[in-house]
Design a protein around this motif. Structure first.
Motif, PDB file in Angstrom:
ATOM      1  N   VAL A   1      -2.506   6.832  -1.119  1.00  0.00           N
ATOM      2  CA  VAL A   1      -1.932   5.675  -0.422  1.00  0.00           C
ATOM      3  C   VAL A   1      -2.146   4.466  -1.324  1.00  0.00           C
ATOM      4  CG1 VAL A   1      -2.011   4.219   1.625  1.00  0.00           C
ATOM      5  CG2 VAL A   1      -2.423   6.686   1.830  1.00  0.00           C
ATOM      6  N   ARG A   2      -1.079   3.954  -1.885  1.00  0.00           N
ATOM      7  CA  ARG A   2      -1.188   2.878  -2.868  1.00  0.00           C
ATOM      8  C   ARG A   2      -1.733   1.603  -2.229  1.00  0.00           C
ATOM      9  NH1 ARG A   2      -0.892   6.937  -6.285  1.00  0.00           N
ATOM     10  NH2 ARG A   2       1.172   7.378  -7.162  1.00  0.00           N
ATOM     11  N   PRO A   3      -2.654   0.910  -2.915  1.00  0.00           N
ATOM     12  CA  PRO A   3      -3.245  -0.311  -2.355  1.00  0.00           C
ATOM     13  C   PRO A   3      -2.207  -1.430  -2.211  1.00  0.00           C
ATOM     14  CG  PRO A   3      -4.531   0.533  -4.221  1.00  0.00           C
ATOM     15  CD  PRO A   3      -3.235   1.275  -4.216  1.00  0.00           C
ATOM     16  N   ASP A   4      -2.407  -2.278  -1.220  1.00  0.00           N
ATOM     17  CA  ASP A   4      -1.510  -3.428  -1.035  1.00  0.00           C
ATOM     18  C   ASP A   4      -1.689  -4.447  -2.152  1.00  0.00           C
ATOM     19  OD1 ASP A   4      -0.407  -2.413   1.282  1.00  0.00           O
ATOM     20  OD2 ASP A   4      -1.929  -3.340   2.565  1.00  0.00           O
ATOM     21  N   ARG A   5      -2.925  -4.563  -2.667  1.00  0.00           N
ATOM     22  CA  ARG A   5      -3.193  -5.438  -3.812  1.00  0.00           C
ATOM     23  C   ARG A   5      -4.012  -4.655  -4.824  1.00  0.00           C
ATOM     24  NH1 ARG A   5      -5.244 -11.235  -1.538  1.00  0.00           N
ATOM     25  NH2 ARG A   5      -7.020  -9.919  -1.008  1.00  0.00           N
ATOM     26  N   LEU A   6      -3.739  -4.899  -6.085  1.00  0.00           N
ATOM     27  CA  LEU A   6      -4.371  -4.103  -7.122  1.00  0.00           C
ATOM     28  C   LEU A   6      -4.616  -4.965  -8.353  1.00  0.00           C
ATOM     29  CD1 LEU A   6      -5.203  -1.136  -7.846  1.00  0.00           C
ATOM     30  CD2 LEU A   6      -2.930  -0.887  -8.856  1.00  0.00           C
TER      31      LEU A   6
END
Length: 366
Positions: free
Chosen positions: A147-152
């Protein structure tokens, strides 16, 4: 016996198996690959090969290679693959992280030429379009979550750019809409690999590329990494998933910052640095390579280096403790992890011989 539709061999697989068996009978006593290679070096059944189609040496002491594999090698962005080349008649393998998107059929590798690096110097000095290399399966757990992070936040320096650049390219290919900051450290503007590609990625609305130059002018930031850099460009870093890769000094400073603010759980790091061998001045005892019956005086070098000096050829990859290809069982004795200085003397323990040096008498199953 009831065969599930998921396990029943398809007609094409049965045909391929029959053809392979026939080829083996016809080519005996040699493997079919011996003859397939004469038609095309990429035609092998036992390994995957790739042809170098582009070589870029515009960055000092770095080379970027574009490879076209005979069969697609799947990987997750951030992982590394084993690259095999023949140098002066001897086959060597090393581990490198692709910098392209995981959704791309090609492989793009950026390699820094180390002064004593047999493979890296060969690639930097001699690799040319048309050359054929071996590539192994992908490995490593320095990867993005499903699940890709909202901020990276992605931080890197030197050749450590490759795994995090792959992450950025993968997210862009997936049309990820979360905010991504890519912070890269180089000596000068001339030392930034794949600069044109970075400029293209920075055009996406949710991507910010920040270049920090430690010796030159013109970047967004100047000087070495410090918390003040994070405060200036990513003030929200304290509650943001962060991936960092680069020299040991850079990753150590990043870990210190995240430890001080209690955010270590948000940070993943990987180091692309050849380990420094401990001082061999006080080396004593002998190293016994039990599987081969070889015994040698302890020189203080890593077990991998001492095994090679004794004429052995153990499997290995990165030579820096990342890929875990060179593990072997230490039967007895004490070894020192040359990255951390930690001592370990537990018998019958599997260790990485590229980053462990013997302390006194040591027996290892090689």
């Amino acid at each position: 016996m009831v065969v599930s539709p998921h396990t029943r061999p398809t007609a094409s697989r049965r045909t391929a198996s029959a053809l392979t068996g026939a080829l083996r009978l016809m080519s005996w006593p040699h493997h079919p690959d011996r003859y397939l290679e004469l038609l095309d070096p990429l035609l092998t059944t036992q390994s995957t090969r790739a042809r170098i189609v582009d070589v870029d040496r515009t960055v000092p002491e770095m080379v970027t290679l574009e490879l076209r594999p005979a069969r697609r090698r799947r990987f997750e962005s951030g992982q590394h693959i084993r690259l095999g080349v023949v140098v002066d008649g001897v086959r060597h393998t090393r581990c490198y992280s692709p910098s392209n998107s995981q959704h791309d059929d090609r492989l793009v590798l950026t390699v820094r030429a180390h002064p004593d690096g047999v493979v890296s110097r060969y690639l930097h000095e001699s690799a040319a379009p048309g050359d054929v290399v071996d590539i192994g399966p992908a490995a490593g757990d320095f990867v993005l979550p499903p699940v890709r992070p909202d901020r990276l936040l992605l931080v890197s320096g030197g050749s450590g750019i490759t795994p995090v650049l792959s992450m950025l390219r993968t997210l862009v290919d997936e049309r990820h809409t979360g905010a991504i900051t890519f912070l890269y450290y180089a000596h000068t503007a001339a030392d930034v690999p794949q600069r044109a590609r970075l400029d293209e990625l920075a055009c996406h609305a949710n991507v910010e590329v920040v270049l920090a130059y430690t010796r030159g002018d013109g970047g967004h930031l100047r000087g070495r990494f410090g918390r003040e850099h994070l405060d200036a460009v990513v003030p929200w870093f304290a509650d943001t998933t962060t991936y960092a890769c680069g020299p040991a000094g850079l990753t150590a400073h990043i870990r210190e910052v995240y430890r001080d603010i209690g955010a270590e759980h948000l940070l993943r790091t990987e180091e692309f640095t050849l380990p420094v061998v401990a001082d061999a001045g006080d080396a004593t005892g002998e190293v016994s390579f039990t599987a081969s019956g070889v015994v040698a005086d302890n020189s203080g070098a890593t077990l991998l280096n001492q095994a090679e000096a004794a004429g052995l050829a153990p499997d290995h990859g990165c030579r820096m403790g990342i890929c875990r290809t060179c593990t072997a069982i230490r039967r007895s004795g004490c070894t020192r992890d040359i990255r951390t200085g930690e001592l370990d003397a537990a018998p019958d323990t599997r260790i990485q011989i590229c980053v462990n040096a013997p302390v006194g008498d040591v027996a290892v199953d090689l």
